[in-house]
Design an enzyme around this catalytic site. Structure first.
Site, mmCIF file in Angstrom:
data_model
loop_
_atom_site.group_PDB
_atom_site.id
_atom_site.type_symbol
_atom_site.label_atom_id
_atom_site.label_comp_id
_atom_site.label_asym_id
_atom_site.label_seq_id
_atom_site.Cartn_x
_atom_site.Cartn_y
_atom_site.Cartn_z
ATOM 1 N N ILE A 198 4.800 -1.058 3.000
ATOM 2 C CA ILE A 198 4.417 0.315 2.695
ATOM 3 C C ILE A 198 5.311 0.821 1.571
ATOM 4 C CG2 ILE A 198 4.184 2.650 3.568
ATOM 5 C CD1 ILE A 198 2.200 0.664 4.780
ATOM 6 N N LYS A 199 4.680 1.302 0.500
ATOM 7 C CA LYS A 199 5.435 1.775 -0.654
ATOM 8 C C LYS A 199 5.905 3.212 -0.429
ATOM 9 C CE LYS A 199 4.064 0.410 -4.806
ATOM 10 N NZ LYS A 199 3.198 0.122 -5.985
ATOM 11 N N ILE A 200 7.211 3.404 -0.553
ATOM 12 C CA ILE A 200 7.825 4.727 -0.435
ATOM 13 C C ILE A 200 8.682 4.940 -1.681
ATOM 14 C CG2 ILE A 200 9.396 6.188 0.896
ATOM 15 C CD1 ILE A 200 8.694 4.614 3.378
ATOM 16 N N LEU B 262 0.854 -1.180 0.000
ATOM 17 C CA LEU B 262 0.000 0.000 0.000
ATOM 18 C C LEU B 262 0.892 1.233 0.000
ATOM 19 C CD1 LEU B 262 -2.798 1.362 0.241
ATOM 20 C CD2 LEU B 262 -2.556 1.202 2.728
#
Length: 363
Positions: free
Chosen positions: A138-140, A107
């Site tokens: 978690i997409k960064i 996400l």
């Protein structure tokens, strides 16, 4: 044996690059897991925008959340968390069977934060806490401003999918950020087994140069860049630095192939899947590409650990006037801008749908 199972058996993880509520409710995702060897899932704002635009299955939750006074952004994350936690639960057996190597869902933080380190970190920590699933990445973005947030998120114990990587240099910078976070955890006496993947975008390279290179170089740039990145990945895994961290309990940050749908209608629809077959990597597939490969894909030779002929191919692109590093920087900037545009479209979609539902009294 299905071609997807053959890729799985050689050691490559196949993740679906899509999520919709229908995919979850219809049993299609479960079928992909059971029959097509899918072991994970990724999402992005464009995927959610399409899902919400083309479906009424979100309407009831939109009505409830809008009635509670949530802003479009807050409402979106409620919708997204419902979907990704449902997917995470489906992949939980894979996650447990592989001891956390596989079975992940992703996400993304708001792309509006791509140039804001502290805000990105705060959003990553908050989303991971709210999801309350151990198999959520978690997409960064791997932008210059995102790299410190990646390091801090890993140090905080938040699993990260580093996105928007295009060049081998960008990949190495992301890998360095990951390792720094892990080494800090080791020094602090914390568990260093924090998962991460580094997502290298492939097909966009070939779209960017189409019409500007000789015909014999069509659809070869992305694969050549991937070959160089794969060589760097294998070198990192065998480095003394990583092995020291692994000896303390760290996991490898796996290299992930993103943007693997064929954009050239004259090329095979499984072009990138076949070319990017490599053990201990992840290949994220659009749904159409997954189904195409399951139907008629073939597994060719594995990617050579040294990148094979990637240097020679890239030299030919240089002779044709392609500056790979400059183009890679441009693609990353354009990718970040495209995600922002999709984000605004998504929030506008939610706002207009909320208003329409409220006006008609739909449930």
């Amino acid at each position: 044996m299905k071609p997807t199972r053959k890729l799985h058996d050689l050691g490559q993880s196949l993740w679906l690059d899509n999520i919709t509520r229908e995919l979850l409710q219809s049993g299609s995702l479960e079928r992909y897991i059971e029959e097509l060897s899918v072991t994970g899932l990724t999402s992005n704002p464009t995927i959610f925008d399409h899902a919400i635009r083309s479906s009424g299955s979100y309407d009831e939750q939109i009505r409830r959340e809008a009635a509670a006074g949530r802003s479009p952004e807050a409402l979106f994350f409620e919708l997204a968390l419902a979907d990704v936690t449902g997917a995470a639960d489906l992949f939980r057996p894979t996650f447990e069977r592989t001891d956390g190597v596989d079975g992940w869902v992703s996400l993304e933080v708001s792309p509006l934060l791509a140039r804001e380190t502290e805000a990105t970190l705060a959003a990553a920590v908050d989303l991971h806490r709210r999801a309350a699933r151990p198999n959520l990445l978690i997409k960064i973005p791997g932008t210059a401003e995102g790299l410190p947030a990646i390091e801090e998120a890993i140090f905080a114990g938040v699993p990260v999918n580093v996105t928007l990587l295009f060049t081998p240099a960008q990949y190495r910078a992301a890998a360095e950020a990951y390792l720094r976070g892990i080494e800090r955890r080791i020094e602090a006496g914390l568990n260093p087994a924090v998962a991460s993947v580094a997502s290298l975008f492939v097909s966009r390279w070939d779209v960017a140069v189409r019409g500007n290179v000789p015909e014999e170089l069509l659809d070869r740039l992305g694969i050549a860049v991937a070959g160089q990145a794969y060589r760097g990945y294998r070198e990192l895994l065998s480095s003394a630095r990583f092995q020291r961290a692994a000896n303390a309990g760290a996991r490898a940050q796996r290299l992930l192939w993103a943007s693997t749908g064929t954009k050239n209608p004259a090329a095979p629809d499984t072009l990138y899947v076949t070319a990017l077959a490599a053990p201990f990597t992840v290949d994220t597939l659009p749904e159409s590409t997954l189904l195409a490969f399951a139907d008629h894909g073939t597994r060719g030779a594995l990617m050579p650990p040294d990148g094979g002929d990637c240097d020679a191919v890239l030299a030919r692109f240089a002779d044709a006037g392609v500056n790979v590093e400059a183009l890679g920087a441009r693609l990353q900037d354009e990718g970040a801008a495209a995600f922002v545009a999709s984000w605004h479209d998504l929030l506008d979609r939610i706002a207009s749908k909320s208003a329409a539902i409220a006006a008609t009294g739909q449930a």
